[in-house]
Design a protein around this motif. Structure first.
Motif, PDB file in Angstrom:
ATOM      1  N   GLN A   1      58.641  27.802  18.170  1.00 55.82           N
ATOM      2  CA  GLN A   1      59.827  27.982  19.010  1.00 55.82           C
ATOM      3  C   GLN A   1      59.446  27.957  20.484  1.00 55.82           C
ATOM      4  N   GLU A   2      58.295  28.541  20.799  1.00 59.80           N
ATOM      5  CA  GLU A   2      57.792  28.547  22.170  1.00 59.80           C
ATOM      6  C   GLU A   2      56.420  27.888  22.198  1.00 59.80           C
ATOM      7  N   HIS A   3      56.205  27.016  23.177  1.00 52.68           N
ATOM      8  CA  HIS A   3      54.959  26.256  23.256  1.00 52.68           C
ATOM      9  C   HIS A   3      54.184  26.637  24.513  1.00 52.68           C
ATOM     10  N   THR A   4      52.922  26.950  24.315  1.00 50.64           N
ATOM     11  CA  THR A   4      52.084  27.355  25.443  1.00 50.64           C
ATOM     12  C   THR A   4      50.906  26.404  25.665  1.00 50.64           C
ATOM     13  N   GLY A   5      50.622  25.539  24.707  1.00 47.21           N
ATOM     14  CA  GLY A   5      49.493  24.623  24.809  1.00 47.21           C
ATOM     15  C   GLY A   5      49.847  23.352  25.546  1.00 47.21           C
ATOM     16  N   PRO A   6      48.923  22.374  25.535  1.00 48.28           N
ATOM     17  CA  PRO A   6      49.149  21.125  26.256  1.00 48.28           C
ATOM     18  C   PRO A   6      50.133  20.185  25.568  1.00 48.28           C
ATOM     19  N   LEU A   7      50.430  20.435  24.279  1.00 47.96           N
ATOM     20  CA  LEU A   7      51.302  19.544  23.532  1.00 47.96           C
ATOM     21  C   LEU A   7      52.616  20.222  23.183  1.00 47.96           C
ATOM     22  N   GLY A   8      53.688  19.458  23.251  1.00 47.49           N
ATOM     23  CA  GLY A   8      54.987  19.944  22.829  1.00 47.49           C
ATOM     24  C   GLY A   8      55.240  19.562  21.378  1.00 47.49           C
ATOM     25  N   PRO A   9      56.442  19.816  20.876  1.00 46.22           N
ATOM     26  CA  PRO A   9      56.718  19.523  19.468  1.00 46.22           C
ATOM     27  C   PRO A   9      56.605  18.049  19.119  1.00 46.22           C
ATOM     28  N   TRP A  10      57.121  17.171  19.964  1.00 42.19           N
ATOM     29  CA  TRP A  10      57.123  15.747  19.631  1.00 42.19           C
ATOM     30  C   TRP A  10      55.835  15.055  20.050  1.00 42.19           C
ATOM     31  N   THR A  11      55.237  15.484  21.150  1.00 38.78           N
ATOM     32  CA  THR A  11      53.935  14.917  21.505  1.00 38.78           C
ATOM     33  C   THR A  11      52.887  15.344  20.488  1.00 38.78           C
ATOM     34  N   GLY A  12      53.013  16.558  19.967  1.00 34.35           N
ATOM     35  CA  GLY A  12      52.081  17.031  18.953  1.00 34.35           C
ATOM     36  C   GLY A  12      52.172  16.224  17.671  1.00 34.35           C
ATOM     37  N   ILE A  13      53.396  15.997  17.202  1.00 34.57           N
ATOM     38  CA  ILE A  13      53.566  15.216  15.977  1.00 34.57           C
ATOM     39  C   ILE A  13      53.152  13.767  16.226  1.00 34.57           C
ATOM     40  N   GLY A  14      53.282  13.321  17.473  1.00 38.08           N
ATOM     41  CA  GLY A  14      52.817  11.980  17.815  1.00 38.08           C
ATOM     42  C   GLY A  14      51.307  11.856  17.704  1.00 38.08           C
ATOM     43  N   VAL A  15      50.577  12.904  18.098  1.00 38.60           N
ATOM     44  CA  VAL A  15      49.120  12.908  17.961  1.00 38.60           C
ATOM     45  C   VAL A  15      48.738  12.839  16.487  1.00 38.60           C
ATOM     46  N   THR A  16      49.413  13.604  15.640  1.00 42.46           N
ATOM     47  CA  THR A  16      49.135  13.551  14.201  1.00 42.46           C
ATOM     48  C   THR A  16      49.441  12.164  13.642  1.00 42.46           C
ATOM     49  N   ALA A  17      50.494  11.542  14.148  1.00 41.70           N
ATOM     50  CA  ALA A  17      50.828  10.185  13.714  1.00 41.70           C
ATOM     51  C   ALA A  17      49.719   9.204  14.089  1.00 41.70           C
ATOM     52  N   LEU A  18      49.093   9.402  15.241  1.00 41.07           N
ATOM     53  CA  LEU A  18      47.979   8.547  15.625  1.00 41.07           C
ATOM     54  C   LEU A  18      46.781   8.734  14.698  1.00 41.07           C
ATOM     55  N   TRP A  19      46.495   9.985  14.322  1.00 40.87           N
ATOM     56  CA  TRP A  19      45.432  10.244  13.353  1.00 40.87           C
ATOM     57  C   TRP A  19      45.739   9.547  12.030  1.00 40.87           C
ATOM     58  N   ALA A  20      46.979   9.685  11.566  1.00 39.58           N
ATOM     59  CA  ALA A  20      47.373   9.052  10.305  1.00 39.58           C
ATOM     60  C   ALA A  20      47.285   7.537  10.410  1.00 39.58           C
ATOM     61  N   GLY A  21      47.724   6.985  11.545  1.00 43.86           N
ATOM     62  CA  GLY A  21      47.658   5.547  11.739  1.00 43.86           C
ATOM     63  C   GLY A  21      46.232   5.030  11.732  1.00 43.86           C
ATOM     64  N   ALA A  22      45.325   5.775  12.365  1.00 47.51           N
ATOM     65  CA  ALA A  22      43.919   5.371  12.379  1.00 47.51           C
ATOM     66  C   ALA A  22      43.334   5.379  10.967  1.00 47.51           C
ATOM     67  N   ALA A  23      43.673   6.411  10.182  1.00 46.50           N
ATOM     68  CA  ALA A  23      43.175   6.489   8.807  1.00 46.50           C
ATOM     69  C   ALA A  23      43.741   5.363   7.960  1.00 46.50           C
ATOM     70  N   LEU A  24      45.021   5.050   8.146  1.00 43.04           N
ATOM     71  CA  LEU A  24      45.635   3.955   7.384  1.00 43.04           C
ATOM     72  C   LEU A  24      45.010   2.614   7.753  1.00 43.04           C
ATOM     73  N   LEU A  25      44.694   2.415   9.019  1.00 39.28           N
ATOM     74  CA  LEU A  25      44.025   1.174   9.429  1.00 39.28           C
ATOM     75  C   LEU A  25      42.638   1.069   8.813  1.00 39.28           C
TER      76      LEU A  25
END
Length: 245
Positions: A210-234
Motif C-alpha cells: 500500500q505504501e512504497h519506500t524503495g526505489p521501485l513502485g508497484p508497476w515498475t517493480g512488476i516490470g522488473v520481474t517481467a524483464l527477469w521472466a523475459g530473459a529466462a524465456l529467451l
C-alpha cells in the motif's frame, strides 16, 4: 498444425499430466489453506504491530504459494524431456517458435487466471479474521494488489518455465529458485536493500504494498520481474531452437 490446434494440444498436455496440473491446483489450495491457518491465530497480532505494510501482510501466504507457481512452470517445461516427449512434440509442431510460444502462452494464461483467483482468496480470507484491522476492497491499492498477485505468480511461473527449458530439469529449477526466494533474497536484503529491490521476487511483490519506500513502485517493480521472466524465456527459447533435438 494451426496455432489454435497447438494451443489446444498444450492445454491438453497440462491437464492430462498430474505432475503438471497438480502444482497449478496447489496454487489455489495453498493460498486458502495457509490463510486459514495463519490469520485466525496471528492475523490481528501482527497487524497491530504496524511493523508490516497492512496490505502486504494480507498476502503472507504468497511466500508459499509462489513455490507452487514455480513448480507449475518448471514441470510444464520439464515434462517435455520425459520419455522423448519433446521429440514427439517437435515432430507434430516443426515450427519451434510456434511450439514454444504456445506453451508459454498457455502456462502464463493459466497461472494468471489461477493467481488472480488466489489473490482475491488471500485478500478476503485474511480480512475475515482481522476485525478492525481489515482493509476494504475499495481502499487504495487493494484491488490492484488482488490482480497484481495473479500477475506476479504468472511471471514467476514463466520465469521458472524458461529456466526449466534451459536446464532440462524441474528439480534443478526448484533447487535453484526455492532457496533463492526463501533464503538468498533475505540475505541480500541484509547486505544491500538497494540491490535486493531489483531481485525478481522483491521487485514483483511491490505491487502488493500500500505504501512504497524503495526505489521501485508497484508497476515498475512488476516490470522488473517481467524483464527477469523475459530473459529466462529467451534463454529457454535459445535452448529449444539451438540445442534440443
Amino acid at each position: 498444425m494451426s496455432a489454435t490446434a497447438v494451443l489446444r494440444s498444450e492445454w491438453i498436455k497440462i491437464w492430462s499430466v498430474r505432475s503438471v496440473a497438480g502444482p497449478l491446483v496447489a496454487v489455489l489450495v495453498s493460498a486458502l489453506a495457509i490463510a486459514l491457518v495463519t490469520f485466525p491465530n496471528i492475523g490481528r497480532e501482527q497487524a497491530a504491530t504496524e511493523e508490516l505494510d497492512p496490505l502486504f501482510w494480507l498476502y503472507y501466504p504468497l511466500n508459499f504459494v509462489q513455490i507452487a507457481a514455480i513448480a507449475f512452470g518448471a514441470t510444464a517445461a520439464s515434462s517435455e524431456y520425459l520419455n522423448g516427449a519433446l521429440r514427439n512434440s517437435l515432430a507434430a509442431v516443426p515450427r519451434r517458435g510456434l511450439f514454444y510460444g504456445a506453451k508459454a502462452l498457455v502456462v502464463g494464461a493459466l497461472a494468471l487466471a489461477v493467481g488472480v483467483v488466489s489473490g482475491f482468496v488471500m485478500f478476503f480470507t485474511a480480512n475475515a479474521f482481522l476485525g478492525e484491522y481489515a482493509i476494504g476492497i475499495g481502499e487504495p491499492g487493494a484491488l490492484r494488489s488482488c490482480f497484481g498477485a495473479g500477475l506476479y505468480l504468472a511471471l514467476i511461473a514463466l520465469f521458472s518455465m524458461g529456466l526449466a527449458f534451459l536446464l532440462r530439469s524441474a528439480v534443478a529449477v526448484l533447487s535453484l529458485l526455492v532457496p533463492f526466494i526463501l533464503i538468498v533474497s533475505f540475505v541480500v536484503v541484509g547486505f544491500s536493500e538497494g540491490v535486493a529491490a531489483w531481485l525478481p521476487d522483491r521487485a514483483g511483490q511491490q505491487i502488493l504494498y500500500q505504501e512504497h519506500t524503495g526505489p521501485l513502485g508497484p508497476w515498475t517493480g512488476i516490470g522488473v520481474t517481467a524483464l527477469w521472466a523475459g530473459a529466462a524465456l529467451l534463454a529457454g527459447w535459445w535452448a529449444v531452437r539451438r540445442r534440443d533435438v
